[in-house]
Design an enzyme around this catalytic site. Structure first.
Site, PDB file in Angstrom:
ATOM      1  N   ASP A  27      20.897 -14.408 -34.640  1.00 31.28           N
ATOM      2  CA  ASP A  27      22.184 -14.171 -33.971  1.00 31.28           C
ATOM      3  C   ASP A  27      23.117 -13.301 -34.801  1.00 31.28           C
ATOM      4  OD1 ASP A  27      22.742 -15.961 -35.992  1.00 31.28           O
ATOM      5  OD2 ASP A  27      23.667 -17.476 -34.711  1.00 31.28           O
TER       6      ASP A  27
ATOM      7  N   CYS B   8      16.246  -8.673 -62.654  1.00 28.66           N
ATOM      8  CA  CYS B   8      15.996  -8.196 -61.288  1.00 28.66           C
ATOM      9  C   CYS B   8      14.565  -7.691 -61.127  1.00 28.66           C
ATOM     10  CB  CYS B   8      16.988  -7.104 -60.916  1.00 28.66           C
ATOM     11  SG  CYS B   8      18.700  -7.690 -60.809  1.00 28.66           S
TER      12      CYS B   8
END
Length: 219
Positions: A139, A45
């Site tokens: 959206d 990570c």
């Protein structure tokens, strides 16, 4: 809760390294990438966060906001950022969500909703399912979900490529073929009849099969 493409991205309030946010409000009219991590100070990570920081100008050009998530608290993220800068050359300037109560990870289906407790005492292996990439449209609908194992670093160049395709196909009635990249030929969407396609593409198209109608990428 299992999220699928087309679902509304769960809204949430959270503390981040850039201050408190309400996710839908923060996203606004932009596209978004939320990518998650099972624990701070984990090696794979660390490389990913640094590379995303390096790529941020490319996301900015596409009107895409980046936000990271790790189940540890925000103050831990801030300390991790120094290591990321030192080892990867770029520190995150995008927000990193603190999720010590695991609320966001659960709402987004990355940990079981019935899981008790907090991030305290949990290991990266306990949280190994919190290694996802979500692309969210303006959206607020989920457009892409990628799930990676802890031992495999994510390919964020591929995420950019997918966003190019998503943004193109949201604007034009086309689809992108295998290994497509911006500027390559595209395929007329199956929902477009030949009669309508002739209006949009008066110069015609290449068709190795009637259902594969290849045209230059629209601009």
């Amino acid at each position: 809760m299992t999220l699928r493409i087309g679902d509304t991205a769960p809204d949430f309030k959270a503390d981040t390294t850039s201050g408190p946010i309400q996710f839908h409000e923060w996203l606004g009219s932009s596209w978004g990438v939320l990518f998650s991590h099972p624990k701070d100070f984990t090696p794979v990570c660390t490389t990913e966060l640094g590379y995303m920081a390096k790529l941020q100008p490319e996301f900015d050009k596409r009107n895409v906001k980046i936000i990271g998530l790790s189940v540890d608290p925000v103050d831990s993220h801030s300390k991790w950022a120094a290591d990321i800068k030192e080892t990867q050359g770029h520190a995150p300037t995008y927000p990193m969500i603190g999720d010590p109560e695991l609320k966001v990870a659960k709402a987004w289906g990355m940990l079981p909703a019935e899981l008790a407790g907090s991030s305290q005492g949990r290991t990266a292996a306990d949280n190994q399912t919190v290694r996802n990439v979500f692309v969210v449209g303006p959206d607020k609908k989920i457009k892409l979900i990628l799930v990676y194992p802890m031992t495999t670093g994510r390919n964020f160049d591929e995420v950019l490529r997918v966003i190019d395709s998503l943004q193109l196909t949201a604007k034009h009635k086309v689809a992108t073929p295998v290994n497509w990249k911006n500027g390559d030929d595209v395929i007329i969407a199956g929902s477009v009849s030949d009669d309508d396609a002739k209006k949009q593409y008066p110069n015609g198209w290449k068709a190795p099969k009637p259902y594969i109608r290849i045209v230059p990428q629209p601009r």
